[in-house]
Enzyme design. Sequence first.
Site, PDB file in Angstrom:
ATOM      1  N   ASP A   1       1.500   5.664  -0.374  1.00  0.00           N
ATOM      2  CA  ASP A   1       1.817   6.647   0.490  1.00  0.00           C
ATOM      3  C   ASP A   1       1.899   7.850  -0.822  1.00  0.00           C
ATOM      4  O   ASP A   1       2.960   8.492  -0.841  1.00  0.00           O
ATOM      5  CB  ASP A   1       2.269   6.791   1.750  1.00  0.00           C
ATOM      6  CG  ASP A   1       2.319   8.134   2.758  1.00  0.00           C
ATOM      7  OD1 ASP A   1       0.768   8.516   2.468  1.00  0.00           O
ATOM      8  OD2 ASP A   1       2.805   8.780   3.568  1.00  0.00           O
TER       9      ASP A   1
ATOM     10  N   GLU B   1       3.318   2.251   4.078  1.00  0.00           N
ATOM     11  CA  GLU B   1       1.753   2.309   4.421  1.00  0.00           C
ATOM     12  C   GLU B   1       1.313   1.845   4.757  1.00  0.00           C
ATOM     13  O   GLU B   1       0.340   1.007   5.895  1.00  0.00           O
ATOM     14  CB  GLU B   1       1.117   3.298   3.368  1.00  0.00           C
ATOM     15  CG  GLU B   1       0.393   3.881   3.752  1.00  0.00           C
ATOM     16  CD  GLU B   1      -0.468   4.594   3.476  1.00  0.00           C
ATOM     17  OE1 GLU B   1      -1.639   5.522   3.382  1.00  0.00           O
ATOM     18  OE2 GLU B   1      -1.023   4.434   2.301  1.00  0.00           O
TER      19      GLU B   1
ATOM     20  N   LYS C   1       0.946  -1.408   0.232  1.00  0.00           N
ATOM     21  CA  LYS C   1      -0.003   0.229  -0.261  1.00  0.00           C
ATOM     22  C   LYS C   1       0.945   1.066  -0.026  1.00  0.00           C
ATOM     23  O   LYS C   1       1.578   1.797   0.925  1.00  0.00           O
ATOM     24  CB  LYS C   1      -1.210  -0.166   1.316  1.00  0.00           C
ATOM     25  CG  LYS C   1      -1.862   1.572   1.258  1.00  0.00           C
ATOM     26  CD  LYS C   1      -2.883   1.095   2.257  1.00  0.00           C
ATOM     27  CE  LYS C   1      -3.566   2.226   2.597  1.00  0.00           C
ATOM     28  NZ  LYS C   1      -3.738   3.331   2.289  1.00  0.00           N
TER      29      LYS C   1
END
Length: 318
Positions: free
Chosen positions: A25, A164, A23
């Site tokens: 950022d 993240e 994931k």
Amino acid sequence: MRPMLATAADAPPRGPEWVHEVKWDGMRVLVDVRGGRVVVTSRTERDVTAAFPELDGLAGTYDDLLLDGEVVAMDEGRPSFHALTERMHVTQRRKAETLAATRPVTLIVFDLLRLFEQDLTGQPWTTRRRLLEELDLTGRSWQVPEVHDDGDVLLRVTDEQGLEGVVSKRRSARYLTGRRSPDWRKVAHRRTYSVLVGGWRPEAGSGASSADRLGAVLVGLPDGEGGWRYAGRVGSGLAGAAGEALLRRLRPLESDTPPFADEVPRIDASGATWVRPALVVEVRTLMLTADHRLRQPTYLGVRHDLTPAELQEVEDGG
């Protein structure tokens, strides 16, 4: 067209029917490559092409593509939303080109929605991923990241590396345009939070000049009932140009009453100017306490790609 969204989860799902990705950022975008032209749009369908001239080179890759991905800016080897903020709001091409020389961005491509005029959204993730990999989209300003079979291991590694979190996707999932689906699930380490600005306080000090400078913003998080719960005061990160730019956005939003459902402590409310619930910003914090207060938060930037209504939806997980 709006991208497909993931639902929030406490842990990555397990089993062979799932695949897992980092994931990032950054800023979610759709990149439309057609007829030698590149158009980049945000998740709110805002044209942000001018902000990212690095992506112009995609026009020379294939005649017709629609890519889903995340624009990221790196800071000391890690994606940084704070580093991206000076790029994502730029509308002047020449300024964006100047910034690209010192603060370049990279497009992380994780899905393929159209290829040679064929809509792929009805195909399973495995088909779209295979086609994406066959395109071999590797360039100085774009890349296709690896996927992983073990979500628990990836979650641990991303935590260790200061990333993240993890997004997990069902291999058989179709692409549901503009919808949030349990076929995509996200687990964030929650080092950063998107929060609503509900008010601001002037810089501490004497004299009229300090009253015209932003000292802190008062922010909130969704309360689970469609309203906003007060989450604390953010002052770090607002010195200089960052504070001046944010104050210019807040002045037209001034209101007589705070937007929070609960009472703001007197020590924070003293001298505050309240604003309508219209602006979302990103903050970094050590933790969110048991009473839903941000601990030692730092302002990172305005979330141009996220509205208050969408923030409610994100936090509800729906």
